[in-house]
Structure formats: structure tokens, C-alpha cells
Design a protein around this motif. Structure first.
Motif, PDB file in Angstrom:
ATOM      1  N   LEU A  83       0.832  -1.250   0.061  1.00  0.00           N
ATOM      2  CA  LEU A  83      -0.109   0.026   0.026  1.00  0.00           C
ATOM      3  C   LEU A  83       0.795   1.217   0.060  1.00  0.00           C
ATOM      4  O   LEU A  83       0.672   2.274  -0.891  1.00  0.00           O
ATOM      5  N   ARG A  86       2.299   1.920  -3.536  1.00  0.00           N
ATOM      6  CA  ARG A  86       1.112   2.372  -4.426  1.00  0.00           C
ATOM      7  C   ARG A  86       0.730   3.977  -4.021  1.00  0.00           C
ATOM      8  O   ARG A  86       0.891   4.714  -4.986  1.00  0.00           O
ATOM      9  N   ILE A  87       0.963   4.360  -2.752  1.00  0.00           N
ATOM     10  CA  ILE A  87       0.725   5.807  -2.497  1.00  0.00           C
ATOM     11  C   ILE A  87       1.773   6.568  -2.820  1.00  0.00           C
ATOM     12  O   ILE A  87       1.294   7.668  -3.424  1.00  0.00           O
ATOM     13  N   ARG A  90       1.420   7.282  -6.517  1.00  0.00           N
ATOM     14  CA  ARG A  90       0.649   8.364  -6.883  1.00  0.00           C
ATOM     15  C   ARG A  90       1.278   9.597  -6.508  1.00  0.00           C
ATOM     16  O   ARG A  90       1.064  10.676  -7.028  1.00  0.00           O
TER      17      ARG A  90
END
Length: 113
Positions: A83, A86-87, A90
């Protein structure tokens, strides 16, 4: 033959390339803010009115702090996967887009004024 679905993801800019662009932009914004500060301090009666240096200092500090924070989070063991990874991908995309928008706005403002 593979029957699995392939997901179409937006390509993520390389963190190194995005870091160089963001870091270089932060240094240029800091240099511009310093020049504006010096010009505003040495104000002569015939000098034109220069813009305030504060927005450029804010841009430089925000970009630099964001870059340092992201690099710090990427250095964590879980910073490249899951997670958090992925953050951070972004955040890299958003920061790259923000730098592009800010540069475009500065170019347009320089041309218009």
C-alpha cells in the motif's frame, strides 16, 4: 496463451527522473526568490516594481520538503511494495503534474506581463 486480464495502468514516472526535475525546480525557484529578495532590498527610484519573493520561497520549500519526505518513506523497508508503495507512486505522479502545471503557469505569467 494467457487468458488473464491485463490491467491498464498509467505509466509512473521514474522516481529518480521525477526527483531530479522536482529538485532542480526547487533550486531554481529558490534562486529566483533570492534574486527577487535582493532586487527588492536594493530598490532605487527608477527600478520597476518587482513581484514579491514569498511565493517563490514557498514553492521551493514545499517542493523540497515533499521530495525529502517521499525519499525518506521510500527508504523504509515497506516503502517500495504494498500500500505504501502504491501511495508513493501516486504522490510521484501528482508531484510531477504539479511541477508541470506550475512551470506552465510561470511561463504564461512571464509572457503575459
Amino acid at each position: 496463451m494467457s487468458t488473464g486480464r491485463t490491467s491498464r495502468r498509467m505509466p509512473t514516472p521514474s522516481p529518480v527522473l521525477e526527483g531530479v526535475v522536482t529538485g532542480g525546480s526547487a533550486l531554481l525557484w529558490y534562486a529566483l526568490a533570492t534574486l527577487l529578495y535582493l532586487e527588492n532590498q536594493a530598490k532605487e527610484p527608477w527600478d520597476p516594481d518587482y513581484p514579491s519573493e514569498r511565493p517563490f520561497f514557498l514553492l521551493a520549500c514545499t517542493a523540497g520538503a515533499s521530495l525529502l519526505l517521499t525519499w525518506g518513506l521510500r527508504s523504509l523497508p515497506a516503502g517500495r511494495a504494498g500500500l505504501l508503495g502504491r501511495i508513493l507512486d501516486r504522490v510521484t505522479r501528482i508531484r510531477a503534474a504539479a511541477v508541470a502545471v506550475i512551470w506552465a503557469a510561470l511561463v504564461v505569467a512571464a509572457i503575459v506581463t
